[in-house]
Design an enzyme around this catalytic site. Structure first.
Site, short mmCIF file in Angstrom:
data_model
loop_
_atom_site.label_atom_id
_atom_site.label_comp_id
_atom_site.label_asym_id
_atom_site.label_seq_id
_atom_site.Cartn_x
_atom_site.Cartn_y
_atom_site.Cartn_z
N GLY A 13 0.79 -1.24 0.00
CA GLY A 13 0.00 0.00 0.00
C GLY A 13 0.82 1.28 0.00
N ASP A 42 6.78 -7.64 14.33
CA ASP A 42 5.33 -7.54 14.54
C ASP A 42 5.06 -6.39 15.51
OD1 ASP A 42 2.69 -7.80 15.04
OD2 ASP A 42 2.75 -9.91 15.66
N LEU A 43 4.51 -5.30 14.97
CA LEU A 43 4.28 -4.09 15.77
C LEU A 43 3.08 -4.23 16.70
CD1 LEU A 43 5.08 -1.50 12.97
CD2 LEU A 43 6.51 -2.07 14.95
N GLY A 72 -0.48 -0.54 9.49
CA GLY A 72 -1.75 -0.46 10.19
C GLY A 72 -2.69 -1.56 9.75
N TYR A 150 -10.64 0.87 15.48
CA TYR A 150 -9.97 1.67 14.44
C TYR A 150 -10.12 3.17 14.70
CZ TYR A 150 -8.36 2.97 9.75
OH TYR A 150 -7.65 3.49 8.69
N1 LIG Z 1 -6.35 2.50 2.42
C1 LIG Z 1 -7.14 3.41 2.97
O1 LIG Z 1 -8.22 3.74 2.45
C2 LIG Z 1 -6.73 4.07 4.27
C3 LIG Z 1 -7.46 5.20 4.69
C4 LIG Z 1 -7.09 5.84 5.87
C5 LIG Z 1 -6.01 5.38 6.59
N2 LIG Z 1 -5.32 4.29 6.17
C6 LIG Z 1 -4.16 3.87 6.96
O2 LIG Z 1 -3.01 3.92 6.15
C7 LIG Z 1 -2.05 2.98 6.60
C8 LIG Z 1 -1.54 2.16 5.42
O3 LIG Z 1 -2.64 1.46 4.89
P1 LIG Z 1 -2.65 0.77 3.44
O4 LIG Z 1 -3.96 1.10 2.86
O5 LIG Z 1 -1.40 1.10 2.73
O6 LIG Z 1 -2.71 -0.76 3.89
P2 LIG Z 1 -1.97 -2.08 3.43
O7 LIG Z 1 -2.75 -3.18 4.07
O8 LIG Z 1 -1.76 -2.11 1.97
O9 LIG Z 1 -0.54 -1.97 4.14
C9 LIG Z 1 -0.40 -2.04 5.53
C10 LIG Z 1 0.95 -2.67 5.85
O10 LIG Z 1 1.08 -2.71 7.29
C11 LIG Z 1 1.65 -3.95 7.63
N3 LIG Z 1 1.27 -4.35 8.98
C12 LIG Z 1 0.03 -4.67 9.44
N4 LIG Z 1 0.10 -5.11 10.70
C13 LIG Z 1 1.40 -5.07 11.05
C14 LIG Z 1 2.12 -5.44 12.23
N5 LIG Z 1 1.48 -5.97 13.29
N6 LIG Z 1 3.45 -5.28 12.27
C15 LIG Z 1 4.12 -4.79 11.18
N7 LIG Z 1 3.50 -4.43 10.04
C16 LIG Z 1 2.16 -4.58 9.97
C17 LIG Z 1 1.06 -4.93 6.63
O11 LIG Z 1 1.84 -6.13 6.56
C18 LIG Z 1 1.09 -4.12 5.35
O12 LIG Z 1 2.29 -4.30 4.63
C19 LIG Z 1 -2.73 2.19 7.70
O13 LIG Z 1 -2.34 2.71 8.95
C20 LIG Z 1 -4.19 2.44 7.46
O14 LIG Z 1 -4.96 2.35 8.64
C21 LIG Z 1 -5.66 3.62 5.02
#
Ligand SMILES: NC(=O)c1ccc[n+]([C@@H]2O[C@H](COP(=O)([O-])OP(=O)(O)OC[C@H]3O[C@@H](n4cnc5c(N)ncnc54)[C@H](O)[C@@H]3O)[C@@H](O)[C@H]2O)c1
Length: 259
Positions: A13, A42-43, A72, A150
């Site tokens: 992402g 693992d966070l 996240g 969340y």
């Molecule tokens: N995609 C959206 O619409 C959106 C909107 C608002 C906020 N966000 C936030 O943006 C951030 C990135 O989201 P994204 O859409 O790129 O998601 P994504 O799922 O593509 O990427 C998230 C990454 O976080 C890693 N991760 C998850 N849990 C983990 C852990 N315990 N330890 C280490 N790494 C971990 C995953 O392995 C993954 O690579 C997140 O915090 C999400 O809440 C996303």
């Protein structure tokens, strides 16, 4: 000059898009993720967070120019896990890497909150317990209000960014810390949602589209770069105007009609 930047969530992402962008610009990226990263950690757990911090300090040689906390879990994940990863997994990096950032050049940190801070389901108790640093308490409070993990974690994170950014440890050393609050972004996290033909009507999206990950990576890059050196403690909505259209009379906490 090449910078050294740590990125959590670098395997997917927005974190992955940012990592590619920075590497293409010759920066050195230290990725932190569950898989496919320089630092596998693992966070969700205190041990994993400690491992992430120790490894980033080691790999960076003790000086970091930037940190982007992107890792996240989505809204649908288990409430307690979401609180642990999305709040405590971020604040542990800010705390643990603060001195390493202070040793860097023009250090900046940015975290990803969410536009859900204004409309998501929240447990006020969980938010307070997050801010008090009580992880077990915050997790149980979020679980007691199903679906609130969340929104609670992201709202607490936005508040914590303002508190930490304006503390002497950060502002006194001219280190910036900001949050972005995205609306819906096209990433693996939202693939299922965006596959529904009517998804636009189910979430606030004024522009009727999702953002692309590169649009957010550009904003994250801005907060790590030279043009944001006078911005700190801010929470920037990157949501196609959804927040503005709901709060046209307010600039942050102050009503436009107040004296
Ligand atoms: N995609 C959206 O619409 C959106 C909107 C608002 C906020 N966000 C936030 O943006 C951030 C990135 O989201 P994204 O859409 O790129 O998601 P994504 O799922 O593509 O990427 C998230 C990454 O976080 C890693 N991760 C998850 N849990 C983990 C852990 N315990 N330890 C280490 N790494 C971990 C995953 O392995 C993954 O690579 C997140 O915090 C999400 O809440 C996303």
């Amino acid at each position: 000059v090449s910078r050294t930047i740590a990125i959590s969530g670098s395997a997917s992402g927005m974190g992955a898009t940012l990592a590619t962008k920075l590497r293409d610009a010759s920066d050195r990226v230290i990725g932190i993720d569950l898989h496919d990263a320089e630092v596998i950690a693992d966070l969700c757990t205190p041990e994993g967070r400690q491992r992430a911090v120790t490894e980033v300090i080691r790999l960076s040689g003790g000086a970091l120019d930037g940190l982007a906390a992107c890792a996240g879990l989505p809204t649908r994940a288990q409430d307690a896990k979401v609180v642990s990863v999305n709040y405590f997994g971020v604040t542990a990096l800010l705390e643990g890497l603060c001195d390493t950032l202070a040793a860097g050049r023009e250090p900046a940190a940015v975290v990803i909150a969410s536009a859900a801070v204004t409309f998501g389901k929240v447990s006020p108790e969980a938010v307070e317990l997050c801010l008090a640093g009580d992880e077990a308490g915050a997790c149980s409070a979020a679980e007691a209000r199903p679906g609130s993990g969340y929104g609670s974690a992201k709202l607490a994170l936005a508040h914590q960014v303002r508190r930490v950014a304006t503390s002497q440890r950060w502002i006194g050393r001219r280190m910036t810390l900001n949050a972005i609050a995205p609306g819906v972004v096209r990433t693996p996290m939202t693939a299922e949602l965006l596959a529904h033909p009517n998804w636009v009507s189910s979430v606030p999206t004024t522009m009727g589209r999702a953002a692309e990950a590169w649009e957010l990576a550009g904003v994250l890059e801005f907060f790590l770069g030279p043009y944001s050196r006078f911005i700190t403690g801010e929470v920037l909505f990157v949501d196609g105007g959804a927040e503005a259209s709901r709060h046209t009379a307010t600039i942050t906490a102050r009503s436009a009609l107040e004296g």
